[in-house]
Design a protein around this motif. Sequence first.
Motif, PDB file in Angstrom:
ATOM      1  N   GLY A 116      -6.678  27.875 -68.835  1.00 47.98           N
ATOM      2  CA  GLY A 116      -7.979  27.285 -68.581  1.00 47.98           C
ATOM      3  C   GLY A 116      -8.023  25.796 -68.916  1.00 47.98           C
ATOM      4  N   VAL A 117      -8.961  25.110 -68.309  1.00 50.68           N
ATOM      5  CA  VAL A 117      -9.076  23.658 -68.463  1.00 50.68           C
ATOM      6  C   VAL A 117      -9.356  23.279 -69.920  1.00 50.68           C
ATOM      7  CG1 VAL A 117     -10.494  21.641 -67.884  1.00 50.68           C
ATOM      8  CG2 VAL A 117      -9.766  23.210 -66.079  1.00 50.68           C
ATOM      9  N   ARG A 118     -10.280  24.000 -70.571  1.00 54.05           N
ATOM     10  CA  ARG A 118     -10.674  23.629 -71.932  1.00 54.05           C
ATOM     11  C   ARG A 118      -9.489  23.683 -72.897  1.00 54.05           C
ATOM     12  NH1 ARG A 118     -14.995  26.644 -72.529  1.00 54.05           N
ATOM     13  NH2 ARG A 118     -16.500  24.985 -72.219  1.00 54.05           N
ATOM     14  N   THR A 119      -8.708  24.754 -72.832  1.00 56.54           N
ATOM     15  CA  THR A 119      -7.562  24.917 -73.742  1.00 56.54           C
ATOM     16  C   THR A 119      -6.481  23.882 -73.459  1.00 56.54           C
ATOM     17  OG1 THR A 119      -7.978  27.274 -73.995  1.00 56.54           O
ATOM     18  CG2 THR A 119      -5.764  26.511 -74.517  1.00 56.54           C
ATOM     19  N   VAL A 120      -6.153  23.676 -72.187  1.00 52.71           N
ATOM     20  CA  VAL A 120      -5.093  22.721 -71.850  1.00 52.71           C
ATOM     21  C   VAL A 120      -5.516  21.303 -72.215  1.00 52.71           C
ATOM     22  CG1 VAL A 120      -3.767  21.695 -69.956  1.00 52.71           C
ATOM     23  CG2 VAL A 120      -4.080  24.169 -70.059  1.00 52.71           C
ATOM     24  N   ARG A 121      -6.770  20.970 -71.964  1.00 55.95           N
ATOM     25  CA  ARG A 121      -7.238  19.623 -72.328  1.00 55.95           C
ATOM     26  C   ARG A 121      -7.146  19.419 -73.834  1.00 55.95           C
ATOM     27  NH1 ARG A 121     -12.900  16.546 -70.859  1.00 55.95           N
ATOM     28  NH2 ARG A 121     -13.929  18.328 -71.809  1.00 55.95           N
ATOM     29  N   ARG A 122      -7.554  20.436 -74.599  1.00 56.15           N
ATOM     30  CA  ARG A 122      -7.483  20.343 -76.055  1.00 56.15           C
ATOM     31  C   ARG A 122      -6.057  20.034 -76.506  1.00 56.15           C
ATOM     32  NH1 ARG A 122      -9.287  25.033 -80.313  1.00 56.15           N
ATOM     33  NH2 ARG A 122     -11.331  24.324 -79.616  1.00 56.15           N
ATOM     34  N   TRP A 123      -5.089  20.785 -76.006  1.00 54.95           N
ATOM     35  CA  TRP A 123      -3.725  20.630 -76.501  1.00 54.95           C
ATOM     36  C   TRP A 123      -3.025  19.419 -75.916  1.00 54.95           C
ATOM     37  CZ3 TRP A 123      -3.117  22.368 -80.911  1.00 54.95           C
ATOM     38  CH2 TRP A 123      -3.802  23.518 -81.311  1.00 54.95           C
ATOM     39  N   ALA A 124      -3.419  18.999 -74.735  1.00 55.89           N
ATOM     40  CA  ALA A 124      -2.885  17.740 -74.199  1.00 55.89           C
ATOM     41  C   ALA A 124      -3.353  16.577 -75.068  1.00 55.89           C
ATOM     42  CB  ALA A 124      -3.334  17.545 -72.756  1.00 55.89           C
ATOM     43  N   THR A 125      -4.615  16.642 -75.536  1.00 54.87           N
ATOM     44  CA  THR A 125      -5.141  15.611 -76.429  1.00 54.87           C
ATOM     45  C   THR A 125      -4.354  15.588 -77.742  1.00 54.87           C
ATOM     46  OG1 THR A 125      -7.356  15.896 -75.485  1.00 54.87           O
ATOM     47  CG2 THR A 125      -7.218  14.792 -77.612  1.00 54.87           C
ATOM     48  N   VAL A 126      -4.076  16.761 -78.301  1.00 52.96           N
ATOM     49  CA  VAL A 126      -3.283  16.849 -79.527  1.00 52.96           C
ATOM     50  C   VAL A 126      -1.882  16.289 -79.301  1.00 52.96           C
ATOM     51  CG1 VAL A 126      -2.233  18.435 -81.201  1.00 52.96           C
ATOM     52  CG2 VAL A 126      -4.599  18.796 -80.450  1.00 52.96           C
ATOM     53  N   MET A 127      -1.290  16.597 -78.134  1.00 53.87           N
ATOM     54  CA  MET A 127       0.051  16.076 -77.810  1.00 53.87           C
ATOM     55  C   MET A 127       0.064  14.547 -77.815  1.00 53.87           C
ATOM     56  SD  MET A 127       1.997  18.652 -77.145  1.00 53.87           S
ATOM     57  CE  MET A 127       1.166  19.966 -77.969  1.00 53.87           C
ATOM     58  N   VAL A 128      -0.949  13.947 -77.196  1.00 53.56           N
ATOM     59  CA  VAL A 128      -1.013  12.485 -77.132  1.00 53.56           C
ATOM     60  C   VAL A 128      -1.152  11.917 -78.542  1.00 53.56           C
ATOM     61  CG1 VAL A 128      -2.373  10.514 -76.326  1.00 53.56           C
ATOM     62  CG2 VAL A 128      -1.946  12.436 -74.791  1.00 53.56           C
ATOM     63  N   ILE A 129      -2.013  12.520 -79.352  1.00 50.30           N
ATOM     64  CA  ILE A 129      -2.210  12.043 -80.724  1.00 50.30           C
ATOM     65  C   ILE A 129      -0.911  12.133 -81.520  1.00 50.30           C
ATOM     66  CG2 ILE A 129      -3.258  12.766 -82.925  1.00 50.30           C
ATOM     67  CD1 ILE A 129      -5.872  13.168 -81.381  1.00 50.30           C
ATOM     68  N   SER A 130      -0.186  13.241 -81.375  1.00 50.37           N
ATOM     69  CA  SER A 130       1.049  13.425 -82.144  1.00 50.37           C
ATOM     70  C   SER A 130       2.166  12.511 -81.675  1.00 50.37           C
ATOM     71  CB  SER A 130       1.507  14.887 -82.063  1.00 50.37           C
ATOM     72  OG  SER A 130       1.915  15.222 -80.756  1.00 50.37           O
ATOM     73  N   SER A 131       2.012  11.912 -80.491  1.00 47.86           N
ATOM     74  CA  SER A 131       3.037  11.022 -79.945  1.00 47.86           C
ATOM     75  C   SER A 131       2.795   9.550 -80.259  1.00 47.86           C
ATOM     76  CB  SER A 131       3.121  11.202 -78.418  1.00 47.86           C
ATOM     77  OG  SER A 131       3.457  12.527 -78.084  1.00 47.86           O
ATOM     78  N   ILE A 132       1.675   9.228 -80.923  1.00 50.86           N
ATOM     79  CA  ILE A 132       1.409   7.834 -81.296  1.00 50.86           C
ATOM     80  C   ILE A 132       2.512   7.368 -82.240  1.00 50.86           C
ATOM     81  CG2 ILE A 132      -0.204   6.297 -82.497  1.00 50.86           C
ATOM     82  CD1 ILE A 132      -2.472   8.185 -81.584  1.00 50.86           C
TER      83      ILE A 132
END
Length: 407
Positions: free
Chosen positions: A271-287
């Motif tokens: 679902g969109v909500r779950t994937v968006r949540r974890w994509a956001t976490v991925m970006v944050i963890s890649s800073i």
Amino acid sequence: MPAPANPGRQEVAVVRHPIADARNVVVGYELRFGGSVDLGDPAMDAKATSALLVEAFGDIGLETLAGRHPAWVTIARNFLVEIGPPPVRPDRAVLQIKAYSAREDLLQILQKLARSGYTIALDEYDGSLIDNVEELMGLCSIVRVDVSAVSAEDLPRVLRVPKMQGAMLVATEVGDHAAFERCKALGFTYFQGEYFAQPRIFRHRGVATAGLGSLRRLSELTAGDISFEDLERIISSDIGLSLKLLRYVNSAFFALPRTVGSVREALAMLGVRTVRRWATVMVISSIPDVPDELVALGLRRAHMCEILAGSALPEERETLFTIGLFSVADALLNAPMADVLDSLPFTEEIQTALLRREGPKGELLAAVAAYERGEFPTLPTTDSSPSLAGAYRSALAWADEASRAVA
């Protein structure tokens, strides 16, 4: 969501505070207990405290509280004399003893503990050469100094005796990165305090260049009611993000019945909500240059806020997750929170919560942050609603697992 506490039992409130080296790598967690559990308070009944402590370690588990790191625990003299060491193996604990005149019975117990393999730390040392403090220090391989309580000019004097004894120095209550740099220059090995979740010193306003790409991606991911197609396009246009997200959704954390091979398939399955949540976490963890513990802190706050939303609508829970996650955005991007929020399409409600801790969601975030600091506030609850203590322990285990999978 944690189950409601058994009304016949007292819920043990506990938080952990990271202790890190000069590279911001966590080396241990100090455990601080609330309510009736206070191992460092000589006025507390040692036997009652011991029973609650065994319950805390039994219910929550040392693995959840400290992971693979040693647990640093403050122990009062009467606790050691009447009970002995806490129910933790010597290699899994650092016992903290406050710096005061030690009686002979305590010195004998500490000698026995040291011979048994326990690491002992002298806590709250301020340089006062009270009766036999040097003898007590001689049994302690670690000395902890509250650097917020000692002037910068006086610190070299305070450190003179511990350095002569060859003790490892730990700076506690390190408020910001300027204090961290001063302590590092003075010879401290480990550091603990609010500096960990504070932005570093910045000469110019705005987000540093290294974080601009991440901020742009975060702006796209957090924009309003994003569609399935838009989210697929945003993630697929970033090869690194796509690969990291797919590796994550195929990890044991999600335990999916089959391997997911594309961003579209992940969206269709989760679902969109779950994937968006974890994509956001991925970006944050890649800073770049972000400590793992800071990502874990954001995840813990996010999940804690979400749990405390109780039976709210999914949209409300998602908003609270976002508020918790982005509460560390200034430290992640080394910029004032106001500058970070200028670049993100958040509603006024979210911005107010993050900037000023105002409104119902901001007040909830403030309570979560206060609980983390060991202030143990209370929130209005019903019999079925989760408590701060229950939400914290659930978020602790969840965030640790999630951050390991993200790494």
